[in-house]
Design a protein around this motif. Structure first.
Motif, PDB file in Angstrom:
ATOM      1  N   PHE A 169      37.035  45.186  33.483  1.00 51.75           N
ATOM      2  CA  PHE A 169      38.453  44.835  33.478  1.00 51.75           C
ATOM      3  C   PHE A 169      39.261  45.827  34.318  1.00 51.75           C
ATOM      4  CE2 PHE A 169      37.736  43.088  28.927  1.00 51.75           C
ATOM      5  CZ  PHE A 169      37.243  41.900  29.434  1.00 51.75           C
ATOM      6  N   ALA A 170      38.924  47.105  34.194  1.00 57.57           N
ATOM      7  CA  ALA A 170      39.643  48.133  34.954  1.00 57.57           C
ATOM      8  C   ALA A 170      39.412  47.975  36.450  1.00 57.57           C
ATOM      9  CB  ALA A 170      39.199  49.521  34.505  1.00 57.57           C
ATOM     10  N   PHE A 191      41.608  41.749  34.000  1.00 60.18           N
ATOM     11  CA  PHE A 191      41.094  40.983  32.870  1.00 60.18           C
ATOM     12  C   PHE A 191      40.783  39.537  33.247  1.00 60.18           C
ATOM     13  CE2 PHE A 191      41.809  38.256  29.163  1.00 60.18           C
ATOM     14  CZ  PHE A 191      40.928  38.815  28.246  1.00 60.18           C
ATOM     15  N   ASP A 192      41.707  38.883  33.936  1.00 57.64           N
ATOM     16  CA  ASP A 192      41.566  37.454  34.199  1.00 57.64           C
ATOM     17  C   ASP A 192      40.458  37.133  35.206  1.00 57.64           C
ATOM     18  OD1 ASP A 192      43.651  36.945  32.451  1.00 57.64           O
ATOM     19  OD2 ASP A 192      45.171  37.057  34.018  1.00 57.64           O
ATOM     20  N   ARG A 193      40.008  38.120  35.955  1.00 57.91           N
ATOM     21  CA  ARG A 193      38.994  37.875  36.989  1.00 57.91           C
ATOM     22  C   ARG A 193      37.571  38.175  36.517  1.00 57.91           C
ATOM     23  NH1 ARG A 193      43.316  40.357  39.604  1.00 57.91           N
ATOM     24  NH2 ARG A 193      44.388  39.025  41.136  1.00 57.91           N
ATOM     25  N   VAL A 194      37.437  38.540  35.248  1.00 59.23           N
ATOM     26  CA  VAL A 194      36.118  38.859  34.689  1.00 59.23           C
ATOM     27  C   VAL A 194      35.769  37.805  33.643  1.00 59.23           C
ATOM     28  CG1 VAL A 194      34.774  40.530  33.365  1.00 59.23           C
ATOM     29  CG2 VAL A 194      36.405  41.322  35.086  1.00 59.23           C
ATOM     30  N   ALA A 208      46.352  53.023  32.989  1.00 59.52           N
ATOM     31  CA  ALA A 208      45.469  51.989  33.539  1.00 59.52           C
ATOM     32  C   ALA A 208      45.261  50.872  32.524  1.00 59.52           C
ATOM     33  CB  ALA A 208      44.132  52.616  33.934  1.00 59.52           C
ATOM     34  N   PHE A 209      45.102  51.238  31.256  1.00 58.52           N
ATOM     35  CA  PHE A 209      44.928  50.253  30.180  1.00 58.52           C
ATOM     36  C   PHE A 209      46.120  49.305  30.125  1.00 58.52           C
ATOM     37  CE2 PHE A 209      45.592  48.897  25.805  1.00 58.52           C
ATOM     38  CZ  PHE A 209      44.328  48.515  25.379  1.00 58.52           C
ATOM     39  N   TRP A 210      47.324  49.880  30.120  1.00 60.06           N
ATOM     40  CA  TRP A 210      48.517  49.047  29.987  1.00 60.06           C
ATOM     41  C   TRP A 210      48.805  48.243  31.243  1.00 60.06           C
ATOM     42  CZ3 TRP A 210      49.321  47.801  25.462  1.00 60.06           C
ATOM     43  CH2 TRP A 210      49.257  48.701  24.402  1.00 60.06           C
ATOM     44  N   ARG A 211      48.378  48.732  32.403  1.00 66.54           N
ATOM     45  CA  ARG A 211      48.552  47.934  33.620  1.00 66.54           C
ATOM     46  C   ARG A 211      47.698  46.668  33.550  1.00 66.54           C
ATOM     47  NH1 ARG A 211      48.284  53.148  36.316  1.00 66.54           N
ATOM     48  NH2 ARG A 211      50.420  53.781  36.891  1.00 66.54           N
ATOM     49  N   ILE A 212      46.510  46.785  32.966  1.00 64.25           N
ATOM     50  CA  ILE A 212      45.665  45.599  32.795  1.00 64.25           C
ATOM     51  C   ILE A 212      46.375  44.585  31.914  1.00 64.25           C
ATOM     52  CG2 ILE A 212      43.468  44.735  31.904  1.00 64.25           C
ATOM     53  CD1 ILE A 212      42.276  47.511  32.500  1.00 64.25           C
ATOM     54  N   ARG A 257      49.016  39.783  27.150  1.00 64.31           N
ATOM     55  CA  ARG A 257      50.374  39.970  26.629  1.00 64.31           C
ATOM     56  C   ARG A 257      50.602  39.080  25.412  1.00 64.31           C
ATOM     57  NH1 ARG A 257      51.636  39.556  32.102  1.00 64.31           N
ATOM     58  NH2 ARG A 257      52.763  37.588  31.764  1.00 64.31           N
ATOM     59  N   ALA A 258      50.074  37.864  25.458  1.00 65.05           N
ATOM     60  CA  ALA A 258      50.199  36.959  24.319  1.00 65.05           C
ATOM     61  C   ALA A 258      49.444  37.499  23.109  1.00 65.05           C
ATOM     62  CB  ALA A 258      49.676  35.577  24.690  1.00 65.05           C
ATOM     63  N   ARG A 259      48.252  38.050  23.340  1.00 60.44           N
ATOM     64  CA  ARG A 259      47.492  38.619  22.225  1.00 60.44           C
ATOM     65  C   ARG A 259      48.220  39.821  21.630  1.00 60.44           C
ATOM     66  NH1 ARG A 259      42.256  38.819  20.158  1.00 60.44           N
ATOM     67  NH2 ARG A 259      42.295  36.590  20.656  1.00 60.44           N
ATOM     68  N   LEU A 260      48.849  40.623  22.471  1.00 69.19           N
ATOM     69  CA  LEU A 260      49.585  41.783  21.981  1.00 69.19           C
ATOM     70  C   LEU A 260      50.733  41.349  21.067  1.00 69.19           C
ATOM     71  CD1 LEU A 260      49.629  44.879  22.266  1.00 69.19           C
ATOM     72  CD2 LEU A 260      51.279  44.602  24.122  1.00 69.19           C
TER      73      LEU A 260
END
Length: 209
Positions: free
Chosen positions: A23-24, A28-31, A109-113, A121-124
Motif C-alpha cells: 500500500f505504501a 491502497f486502491d492499486r493493490v 505516510a500512513f495518513w497520506r494513503i 476514508r469511509a472505513r475511518l
C-alpha cells in the motif's frame, strides 16, 4: 499463548505487514488481495480467513480503536467524569508518543494513503461511529439510562467527536509536513481547552461512582 495461536498471530502480522508495504509503495486502491497473498506466499483464501476485506488489512488494529474510548471511560479513576477521563488519556498519549495519536515517525505516510483512498476514508468514518456507539453503551450503563433515553448517545457524540476532531487536526498537520513537536504543542493546548469547555457542562456525567 500456545504454538497454534502463535503461528496464527505470526501469519496475521505477516499479512498486515506485507499489505502495508504494498500500500505504501503503490497506494491502497492499486493493490489487490491476490497481490498481497502472492507477496506473502499464501493463497487469497488464507488472507480472507484472517481479514474479511482489504480495508481490514489496512486497519488491522481496528477493534482496539473501536473499543478504546469505552474502555477509557469504563476504567476511569473514581470520581472522574467521562470528559475528564478522555481528556487525561488523550493528553497522556500525546506526552508519551503513543503511535495511535498520529505523531509517531512514519504516520504521515500512513495518513497520506488514507487521504488518497475514498474506501479508507469511509472505513475511518465507520470506525469513528462504532467507537461512539461503544462509548454511548458504557455511558448508558453507568448512568442507568432507559433504552429510549437519547442522552448517553448525545453525550457520546460530543465526547467522541471532540476526540476524533483532535486526532483529525493532528492528521492534517502531519500530512501537511508540520514538525511533530509543533503539532503536539498546538493540539495539546487545544485539547485541554476544548475538553475543559465540555467538562464545564458534563463534569458530573455519568455520576461519580
Amino acid at each position: 499463548m500456545g504454538l497454534r495461536e502463535r503461528k496464527k498471530q505470526q501469519t496475521r502480522e505477516l499479512l498486515a505487514d506485507t499489505a502495508m508495504g504494498l500500500f505504501a509503495e503503490r497506494g491502497f486502491d492499486r493493490v489487490t488481495v491476490t497481490e498481497v497473498a502472492r507477496a506473502a506466499g499464501v493463497s487469497p483464501n488464507t488472507v480472507f480467513n484472517y481479514f474479511p476485506t482489504k480495508e481490514d488489512l489496512f486497519f488491522d488494529r481496528q477493534e482496539e480503536v473501536v473499543a478504546h474510548l469505552a474502555e477509557v471511560v469504563r476504567h476511569r479513576p473514581v470520581g472522574s467524569s467521562a470528559v475528564d477521563a478522555v481528556r487525561a488519556e488523550l493528553l497522556a498519549a500525546f506526552a508519551s508518543g503513543e503511535p495511535t495519536v498520529g505523531l509517531h515517525p512514519g504516520m504521515a505516510a500512513f495518513w497520506r494513503i488514507v487521504e488518497d483512498s475514498a474506501a479508507l476514508r469511509a472505513r475511518l468514518l465507520e470506525l469513528g461511529e462504532r467507537a461512539e456507539a461503544a462509548l454511548a453503551a458504557v455511558l448508558a450503563e453507568e448512568s442507568g439510562a432507559a433504552p429510549e433515553d437519547p442522552l448517553p448517545r448525545i453525550v457520546a457524540g460530543a465526547v467522541a467527536g471532540a476526540h476524533r476532531a483532535a486526532l483529525g487536526e493532528v492528521r492534517r498537520a502531519v500530512v501537511a509536513g508540520e514538525p511533530a513537536g509543533t503539532v503536539r504543542t498546538r493540539i495539546e493546548a487545544a485539547v485541554d481547552r476544548a475538553f475543559g469547555l465540555l467538562g464545564s457542562g458534563l463534569a458530573r456525567y455519568p455520576a461519580a461512582r
